[in-house]
Design a protein around this motif. Structure first.
Motif, PDB file in Angstrom:
ATOM      1  N   VAL A 151       4.332   1.562   1.877  1.00  0.00           N
ATOM      2  CA  VAL A 151       5.502   2.221   1.309  1.00  0.00           C
ATOM      3  C   VAL A 151       5.224   3.701   1.120  1.00  0.00           C
ATOM      4  N   THR A 152       6.289   4.476   1.064  1.00  0.00           N
ATOM      5  CA  THR A 152       6.180   5.901   0.798  1.00  0.00           C
ATOM      6  C   THR A 152       7.177   6.290  -0.291  1.00  0.00           C
ATOM      7  N   ILE A 153       6.907   7.411  -0.921  1.00  0.00           N
ATOM      8  CA  ILE A 153       7.811   7.977  -1.922  1.00  0.00           C
ATOM      9  C   ILE A 153       8.527   9.153  -1.267  1.00  0.00           C
ATOM     10  N   PRO A 154       9.851   9.111  -1.106  1.00  0.00           N
ATOM     11  CA  PRO A 154      10.568  10.208  -0.445  1.00  0.00           C
ATOM     12  C   PRO A 154      10.301  11.548  -1.140  1.00  0.00           C
ATOM     13  N   MET A 155      10.048  12.575  -0.323  1.00  0.00           N
ATOM     14  CA  MET A 155       9.760  13.898  -0.857  1.00  0.00           C
ATOM     15  C   MET A 155      10.578  14.930  -0.090  1.00  0.00           C
ATOM     16  N   VAL A 156      10.885  16.041  -0.732  1.00  0.00           N
ATOM     17  CA  VAL A 156      11.713  17.073  -0.091  1.00  0.00           C
ATOM     18  C   VAL A 156      11.013  18.440  -0.087  1.00  0.00           C
ATOM     19  N   PRO A 188       4.596 -11.677  -7.272  1.00  0.00           N
ATOM     20  CA  PRO A 188       3.218 -11.286  -7.570  1.00  0.00           C
ATOM     21  C   PRO A 188       2.794 -10.161  -6.618  1.00  0.00           C
ATOM     22  N   THR A 189       2.419  -9.017  -7.169  1.00  0.00           N
ATOM     23  CA  THR A 189       2.231  -7.814  -6.365  1.00  0.00           C
ATOM     24  C   THR A 189       0.933  -7.104  -6.705  1.00  0.00           C
ATOM     25  N   ALA A 190       0.224  -6.690  -5.661  1.00  0.00           N
ATOM     26  CA  ALA A 190      -0.943  -5.825  -5.800  1.00  0.00           C
ATOM     27  C   ALA A 190      -0.617  -4.503  -5.112  1.00  0.00           C
ATOM     28  N   LEU A 191      -0.572  -3.425  -5.878  1.00  0.00           N
ATOM     29  CA  LEU A 191      -0.350  -2.093  -5.333  1.00  0.00           C
ATOM     30  C   LEU A 191      -1.696  -1.517  -4.911  1.00  0.00           C
ATOM     31  N   VAL A 192      -1.804  -1.138  -3.644  1.00  0.00           N
ATOM     32  CA  VAL A 192      -3.070  -0.667  -3.091  1.00  0.00           C
ATOM     33  C   VAL A 192      -2.989   0.837  -2.885  1.00  0.00           C
ATOM     34  N   LEU A 193      -3.986   1.547  -3.391  1.00  0.00           N
ATOM     35  CA  LEU A 193      -4.002   3.007  -3.338  1.00  0.00           C
ATOM     36  C   LEU A 193      -5.308   3.501  -2.735  1.00  0.00           C
ATOM     37  N   GLY A 194      -5.191   4.403  -1.742  1.00  0.00           N
ATOM     38  CA  GLY A 194      -6.374   4.978  -1.130  1.00  0.00           C
ATOM     39  C   GLY A 194      -6.683   6.350  -1.695  1.00  0.00           C
ATOM     40  N   ALA A 195      -7.797   6.911  -1.274  1.00  0.00           N
ATOM     41  CA  ALA A 195      -8.173   8.254  -1.699  1.00  0.00           C
ATOM     42  C   ALA A 195      -7.158   9.265  -1.171  1.00  0.00           C
ATOM     43  N   GLU A 196      -7.029  10.393  -1.855  1.00  0.00           N
ATOM     44  CA  GLU A 196      -5.976  11.340  -1.520  1.00  0.00           C
ATOM     45  C   GLU A 196      -6.111  11.918  -0.118  1.00  0.00           C
ATOM     46  N   ARG A 197      -7.305  12.238   0.319  1.00  0.00           N
ATOM     47  CA  ARG A 197      -7.461  12.922   1.610  1.00  0.00           C
ATOM     48  C   ARG A 197      -7.525  11.961   2.786  1.00  0.00           C
ATOM     49  N   ARG A 198      -8.269  10.877   2.637  1.00  0.00           N
ATOM     50  CA  ARG A 198      -8.447   9.995   3.790  1.00  0.00           C
ATOM     51  C   ARG A 198      -7.539   8.780   3.766  1.00  0.00           C
ATOM     52  N   GLY A 199      -6.868   8.543   2.646  1.00  0.00           N
ATOM     53  CA  GLY A 199      -5.973   7.397   2.576  1.00  0.00           C
ATOM     54  C   GLY A 199      -6.726   6.080   2.521  1.00  0.00           C
ATOM     55  N   LEU A 200      -6.085   5.023   2.999  1.00  0.00           N
ATOM     56  CA  LEU A 200      -6.713   3.704   2.974  1.00  0.00           C
ATOM     57  C   LEU A 200      -7.844   3.615   3.988  1.00  0.00           C
ATOM     58  N   SER A 201      -8.835   2.823   3.663  1.00  0.00           N
ATOM     59  CA  SER A 201      -9.874   2.513   4.635  1.00  0.00           C
ATOM     60  C   SER A 201      -9.276   1.623   5.717  1.00  0.00           C
ATOM     61  N   ALA A 202      -9.930   1.568   6.857  1.00  0.00           N
ATOM     62  CA  ALA A 202      -9.452   0.728   7.954  1.00  0.00           C
ATOM     63  C   ALA A 202      -9.412  -0.734   7.534  1.00  0.00           C
ATOM     64  N   ALA A 247       0.820  -1.204   0.000  1.00  0.00           N
ATOM     65  CA  ALA A 247       0.000   0.000   0.000  1.00  0.00           C
ATOM     66  C   ALA A 247       0.854   1.254   0.000  1.00  0.00           C
ATOM     67  N   ALA A 248       0.510   2.192  -0.855  1.00  0.00           N
ATOM     68  CA  ALA A 248       1.120   3.521  -0.805  1.00  0.00           C
ATOM     69  C   ALA A 248       0.383   4.296   0.283  1.00  0.00           C
ATOM     70  N   HIS A 249       0.987   4.322   1.468  1.00  0.00           N
ATOM     71  CA  HIS A 249       0.248   4.823   2.633  1.00  0.00           C
ATOM     72  C   HIS A 249       1.227   5.348   3.678  1.00  0.00           C
ATOM     73  N   LEU A 250       0.969   6.547   4.189  1.00  0.00           N
ATOM     74  CA  LEU A 250       1.800   7.115   5.247  1.00  0.00           C
ATOM     75  C   LEU A 250       1.544   6.359   6.545  1.00  0.00           C
ATOM     76  N   ASP A 251       2.576   5.689   7.016  1.00  0.00           N
ATOM     77  CA  ASP A 251       2.452   4.844   8.200  1.00  0.00           C
ATOM     78  C   ASP A 251       3.820   4.802   8.883  1.00  0.00           C
ATOM     79  N   ASP A 252       3.827   4.626  10.202  1.00  0.00           N
ATOM     80  CA  ASP A 252       5.098   4.601  10.932  1.00  0.00           C
ATOM     81  C   ASP A 252       6.019   3.483  10.449  1.00  0.00           C
ATOM     82  N   SER A 253       5.432   2.410   9.948  1.00  0.00           N
ATOM     83  CA  SER A 253       6.245   1.269   9.506  1.00  0.00           C
ATOM     84  C   SER A 253       6.548   1.311   8.008  1.00  0.00           C
ATOM     85  N   ALA A 254       6.108   2.359   7.311  1.00  0.00           N
ATOM     86  CA  ALA A 254       6.274   2.427   5.859  1.00  0.00           C
ATOM     87  C   ALA A 254       7.749   2.505   5.468  1.00  0.00           C
ATOM     88  N   GLU A 255       8.083   1.826   4.374  1.00  0.00           N
ATOM     89  CA  GLU A 255       9.450   1.815   3.854  1.00  0.00           C
ATOM     90  C   GLU A 255       9.499   2.540   2.515  1.00  0.00           C
TER      91      GLU A 255
END
Length: 236
Positions: free
Chosen positions: A137-142, A113-127, A95-103
């Motif tokens: 995972v996250t994408i490094p940003m500056v 075999p991979t499924a990339l999971v994407l949530g809505a921009e404002r609320r992110g993934l559902s519970a 999942a592309a998701h801001l999380d403390d454990s995200a790499e």
């Protein structure tokens, strides 16, 4: 079909990746969904999954018909069902998701075999989705903003998956199931006839080496007589 058209369709099908997919978790904006479908096509994803309500999905299909020609979009009403099905087939769910454990997104092995999971921009993934994914995972940003637009994020991560798979030679040979390959080839090359057959439950007619229906007048005559093979008839 022209030789160039045949070569183009077969060239695309030869590079489709049946074990790479995307799951959108209530991404409602039609332009984002359509852009994600285009991203999927660009890296060889044959099928993606959209968790979205009936009304949103109907509107989405109406604005993305061109993209839908090349990528099969499966609708789900619940993220849990979509993810459970993929995990049972051996997919890792990332999942592309801001999380403390995200790499860092580049640390993942996308040749699996991979499924990339994407949530809505404002609320992110559902519970429900967050509880089922294997890794975030996250994408490094500056800059000052915290995240990319969801379709941009999808493109960045899928491009990394494509890079890894190209290095592993996973685009060098056809990987689709043969029946799926030939069915898709027919549907891409003869969409009107394919729709005609689906509406009537008919098996697709065979194609010749030029990519055209073999003996079309005979096939159409068999349809008028009610003698054309039915879809699935070969299975009993």
């Amino acid at each position: 079909m022209t030789p160039e058209r045949i070569a183009r369709l077969r060239g695309v099908l030869d590079r489709r990746q049946p074990d790479l997919t995307v799951v959108t978790d209530f991404v409602h904006k039609q332009r984002n969904l359509s852009a994600i479908v285009r991203n999927c096509d660009a890296v060889g994803v044959a099928q993606m999954h959209a968790v979205v309500g009936d009304e949103d999905y109907t509107a989405f299909r109406g604005t993305a018909m061109g993209s839908h020609t090349w990528v099969d979009v499966i609708r789900h009403s619940c993220a849990g069902d979509a993810l459970a099905g993929l995990r049972s087939e051996g997919f890792q769910t990332v999942a592309a998701h801001l999380d403390d454990s995200a790499e860092d997104y580049r640390s993942v092995d996308y040749t699996r075999p991979t499924a990339l999971v994407l949530g809505a921009e404002r609320r992110g993934l559902s519970a429900v989705a967050a509880a089922q994914v294997d890794q975030c995972v996250t994408i490094p940003m500056v800059g000052m903003v915290e995240s990319f637009n969801v379709s941009v994020a999808a493109g960045i991560i899928l491009a990394e998956a494509q890079r890894q798979r190209q290095e592993a030679g996973m685009y060098d040979r056809p990987r689709l199931d043969r029946d799926i390959y030939e069915r898709t080839y027919f549907e891409w090359g003869h969409s009107s006839v394919a729709e005609f057959c689906r509406e009537r439950g008919l098996a697709y007619p065979s194609l010749n080496e030029e990519g055209e229906i073999d003996c079309p007048s005979d096939w159409y005559a068999s349809v008028r007589r009610g003698e054309a093979p039915l879809s699935g008839a070969e299975n009993g």
